[in-house]
Design a protein around this motif. Structure first.
Motif, PDB file in Angstrom:
ATOM      1  N   ALA A 244      67.936   2.149  56.279  1.00 22.61           N
ATOM      2  CA  ALA A 244      69.249   2.670  56.692  1.00 22.61           C
ATOM      3  C   ALA A 244      69.166   3.370  58.047  1.00 22.61           C
ATOM      4  CB  ALA A 244      69.770   3.635  55.632  1.00 22.61           C
ATOM      5  N   ASN A 245      68.104   4.137  58.278  1.00 21.76           N
ATOM      6  CA  ASN A 245      67.975   4.858  59.546  1.00 21.76           C
ATOM      7  C   ASN A 245      67.796   3.915  60.731  1.00 21.76           C
ATOM      8  OD1 ASN A 245      68.217   7.410  58.382  1.00 21.76           O
ATOM      9  ND2 ASN A 245      66.018   7.573  58.000  1.00 21.76           N
ATOM     10  N   LEU A 246      67.050   2.837  60.524  1.00 24.09           N
ATOM     11  CA  LEU A 246      66.794   1.910  61.636  1.00 24.09           C
ATOM     12  C   LEU A 246      68.052   1.157  62.051  1.00 24.09           C
ATOM     13  CD1 LEU A 246      63.303   0.444  60.653  1.00 24.09           C
ATOM     14  CD2 LEU A 246      63.826   2.030  62.508  1.00 24.09           C
ATOM     15  N   LEU A 247      69.009   1.057  61.157  1.00 24.26           N
ATOM     16  CA  LEU A 247      70.260   0.380  61.509  1.00 24.26           C
ATOM     17  C   LEU A 247      71.050   1.151  62.554  1.00 24.26           C
ATOM     18  CD1 LEU A 247      71.449  -0.839  57.978  1.00 24.26           C
ATOM     19  CD2 LEU A 247      70.357  -2.194  59.785  1.00 24.26           C
ATOM     20  N   ASP A 248      70.702   2.430  62.752  1.00 25.98           N
ATOM     21  CA  ASP A 248      71.383   3.241  63.759  1.00 25.98           C
ATOM     22  C   ASP A 248      70.824   3.002  65.166  1.00 25.98           C
ATOM     23  OD1 ASP A 248      72.971   4.401  61.802  1.00 25.98           O
ATOM     24  OD2 ASP A 248      71.561   6.055  61.464  1.00 25.98           O
ATOM     25  N   TYR A 249      69.732   2.253  65.264  1.00 25.53           N
ATOM     26  CA  TYR A 249      69.122   1.951  66.559  1.00 25.53           C
ATOM     27  C   TYR A 249      69.272   0.457  66.843  1.00 25.53           C
ATOM     28  CZ  TYR A 249      66.939   6.498  65.711  1.00 25.53           C
ATOM     29  OH  TYR A 249      66.714   7.825  65.434  1.00 25.53           O
ATOM     30  N   HIS A 280      59.561   5.726  70.238  1.00 29.41           N
ATOM     31  CA  HIS A 280      60.022   7.072  69.884  1.00 29.41           C
ATOM     32  C   HIS A 280      61.104   7.001  68.824  1.00 29.41           C
ATOM     33  CE1 HIS A 280      62.507  10.723  70.278  1.00 29.41           C
ATOM     34  NE2 HIS A 280      61.347  11.319  70.517  1.00 29.41           N
ATOM     35  N   ASP A 281      62.005   6.032  68.945  1.00 30.23           N
ATOM     36  CA  ASP A 281      63.071   5.890  67.942  1.00 30.23           C
ATOM     37  C   ASP A 281      62.493   5.528  66.576  1.00 30.23           C
ATOM     38  OD1 ASP A 281      64.953   6.463  69.866  1.00 30.23           O
ATOM     39  OD2 ASP A 281      65.497   4.369  70.237  1.00 30.23           O
ATOM     40  N   LEU A 282      61.488   4.674  66.568  1.00 30.72           N
ATOM     41  CA  LEU A 282      60.865   4.282  65.307  1.00 30.72           C
ATOM     42  C   LEU A 282      60.158   5.475  64.660  1.00 30.72           C
ATOM     43  CD1 LEU A 282      60.389   1.953  63.393  1.00 30.72           C
ATOM     44  CD2 LEU A 282      58.379   1.296  64.726  1.00 30.72           C
ATOM     45  N   GLN A 283      59.502   6.275  65.475  1.00 27.71           N
ATOM     46  CA  GLN A 283      58.856   7.482  64.940  1.00 27.71           C
ATOM     47  C   GLN A 283      59.882   8.484  64.433  1.00 27.71           C
ATOM     48  OE1 GLN A 283      56.562   8.429  68.467  1.00 27.71           O
ATOM     49  NE2 GLN A 283      54.644   7.764  67.492  1.00 27.71           N
ATOM     50  N   GLN A 284      61.002   8.601  65.133  1.00 28.08           N
ATOM     51  CA  GLN A 284      62.052   9.509  64.685  1.00 28.08           C
ATOM     52  C   GLN A 284      62.641   9.049  63.357  1.00 28.08           C
ATOM     53  OE1 GLN A 284      63.067  12.509  66.295  1.00 28.08           O
ATOM     54  NE2 GLN A 284      63.936  12.722  64.239  1.00 28.08           N
ATOM     55  N   ALA A 285      62.839   7.745  63.222  1.00 24.51           N
ATOM     56  CA  ALA A 285      63.346   7.201  61.958  1.00 24.51           C
ATOM     57  C   ALA A 285      62.337   7.426  60.836  1.00 24.51           C
ATOM     58  CB  ALA A 285      63.634   5.710  62.111  1.00 24.51           C
ATOM     59  N   PHE A 286      61.058   7.349  61.170  1.00 20.57           N
ATOM     60  CA  PHE A 286      59.986   7.589  60.195  1.00 20.57           C
ATOM     61  C   PHE A 286      60.050   9.028  59.679  1.00 20.57           C
ATOM     62  CE2 PHE A 286      55.807   8.032  58.418  1.00 20.57           C
ATOM     63  CZ  PHE A 286      55.378   6.750  58.116  1.00 20.57           C
ATOM     64  N   VAL A 287      60.186   9.981  60.619  1.00 23.17           N
ATOM     65  CA  VAL A 287      60.273  11.393  60.243  1.00 23.17           C
ATOM     66  C   VAL A 287      61.527  11.664  59.424  1.00 23.17           C
ATOM     67  CG1 VAL A 287      60.568  13.733  61.143  1.00 23.17           C
ATOM     68  CG2 VAL A 287      58.896  12.206  62.178  1.00 23.17           C
ATOM     69  N   ASP A 288      62.648  11.091  59.848  1.00 28.11           N
ATOM     70  CA  ASP A 288      63.903  11.298  59.125  1.00 28.11           C
ATOM     71  C   ASP A 288      63.823  10.754  57.701  1.00 28.11           C
ATOM     72  OD1 ASP A 288      64.965  12.475  61.373  1.00 28.11           O
ATOM     73  OD2 ASP A 288      65.972  10.652  62.081  1.00 28.11           O
ATOM     74  N   SER A 289      63.106   9.649  57.523  1.00 29.07           N
ATOM     75  CA  SER A 289      62.946   9.069  56.190  1.00 29.07           C
ATOM     76  C   SER A 289      62.051   9.938  55.324  1.00 29.07           C
ATOM     77  CB  SER A 289      62.363   7.656  56.303  1.00 29.07           C
ATOM     78  OG  SER A 289      63.201   6.825  57.082  1.00 29.07           O
ATOM     79  N   LEU A 290      60.970  10.433  55.902  1.00 27.35           N
ATOM     80  CA  LEU A 290      60.087  11.330  55.157  1.00 27.35           C
ATOM     81  C   LEU A 290      60.800  12.630  54.772  1.00 27.35           C
ATOM     82  CD1 LEU A 290      56.590  11.071  56.914  1.00 27.35           C
ATOM     83  CD2 LEU A 290      57.256  10.197  54.674  1.00 27.35           C
TER      84      LEU A 290
END
Length: 341
Positions: A244-249, A280-290
């Protein structure tokens, strides 16, 4: 004193084994646990290969309980273990603490490798604030419980610290400093460390002496079950949130399903990407998911704290009373002791 002898010949022991219950229990738990290991990795959580054994295992566990209560002449798990409120609450606490420990142990290293891009060796060092506080905290709590004869304070403080610590993990960001993530990891480690000896002490104190060995075995079982379920629950939450988070990028959205399928596999993908906005966006999505994983763990720890308030106070000074061999019978002590903690 009154001495009696219980027959302990090999043939007598064989006749007392609950063969049917053992087969149902082993088969059901195996059917339940195996799909937890491959769900979301080998097969998707929506696949029939994952759902069917999970359903069979769950139904089998229900059949096992019915058989043990109404049909088993010598149950492998005495149902009396679950008639005591403190023991039942402590079994749930054991499962929850195992779930939380392994959820942290599995997903925190992924944060260091995927977001901080640390090597596996350095990652092992980075989880010291968690792993090197659990054992000392458990030892301190165990000694204090032995000295005071009270265990409820350790259970309550353990759950309170675990809830606070897991809530603090939600603050972790891509750019969190080294002192920052060290502090954020310390609190939950201390809290979860307090729980191991205190919950075991509560189970031992609340259980009739003849059932203590089985009660402690069930403590280990529920803790191990929680560990297996913890990784699975974390995986489901992470995968759903990551997709879901990656769909925002826009640049990452086409690969959202593939990237969200496996948290561990995503580590190598991130490390292989060149530095830039997409990484950076992928890492941010990773943190948001965690962060959602930590939030759910925090809620479960809060539930554990509320549940722990139901614990009653018993004396931890148990008299040995075994049904094996020669047993000396004494007048049993009153089981409950006041309102101490």
């Amino acid at each position: 004193m009154n001495l009696h002898f219980v027959p302990t010949s090999f043939s007598d022991k064989l006749r007392r084994i609950d063969y049917i219950g053992s087969v149902i229990f082993i088969g059901s738990t195996t059917a339940f646990l195996i799909p937890l290991t491959w769900g979301g990795v080998v097969y998707s959580w929506h696949s029939w290969r994952t759902l069917v054994p999970l359903i069979i295992g769950s139904v089998g566990c229900g059949v096992f309980v019915v058989y043990e209560v109404y049909f088993a002449p010598a149950p492998i798990i005495p149902i009396d273990l679950f008639k005591n409120r403190t023991a039942s609450v402590s079994f749930v606490s054991a499962g929850l603490s195992g779930l939380l420990v392994w959820c942290i142990v599995y997903y925190m290293p992924l944060y260091f490798q995927a977001v901080k891009e640390y090597s596996p060796v350095l990652t092992g060092v980075c989880i010291f604030p968690q792993t090197f506080t659990v054992a000392p905290a458990g030892a301190i709590a165990g000694v204090a419980i032995t000295k005071t004869g009270k265990y409820r304070w350790a259970i309550w403080s353990g759950w309170a610290l675990a809830t606070l610590g897991l809530g603090l993990l939600c603050i972790l960001e891509v750019g969190t400093s080294v002192p920052g993530w060290i502090f954020l990891n310390l609190v939950s480690g201390i809290g979860l460390g307090f729980l191991f000896p205190s919950v075991a002490s509560a189970i031992q104190a609340a259980t009739a002496a003849e059932h203590v060995p089985m009660a402690l075995a069930m403590f280990s079982f529920f803790r191990s079950l929680g560990q297996a379920v913890g990784v699975a629950i974390g995986g489901v939450i992470f995968q759903n949130r990551m997709t879901a988070n990656l769909l925002d990028y826009p640049n990452l959205a086409p690969n959202a399903t593939a990237y969200g399928a496996d948290a561990a596999g995503l580590v190598d993908i991130i490390k292989s990407m060149p530095d830039g906005q997409n990484k950076h966006d992928l890492q941010q999505a990773f943190v948001d998911s965690l962060r959602i994983v930590w939030a759910v763990c925090c809620a479960l720890a809060g539930f554990g704290f509320l549940l722990s308030l139901l614990n009653q106070s018993y004396s931890i000074d148990q008299e040995l009373d075994s049904s094996q061999g020669i047993v000396e019978k004494h007048q049993l002590r009153p089981h409950a002791e006041g309102t101490g903690v």
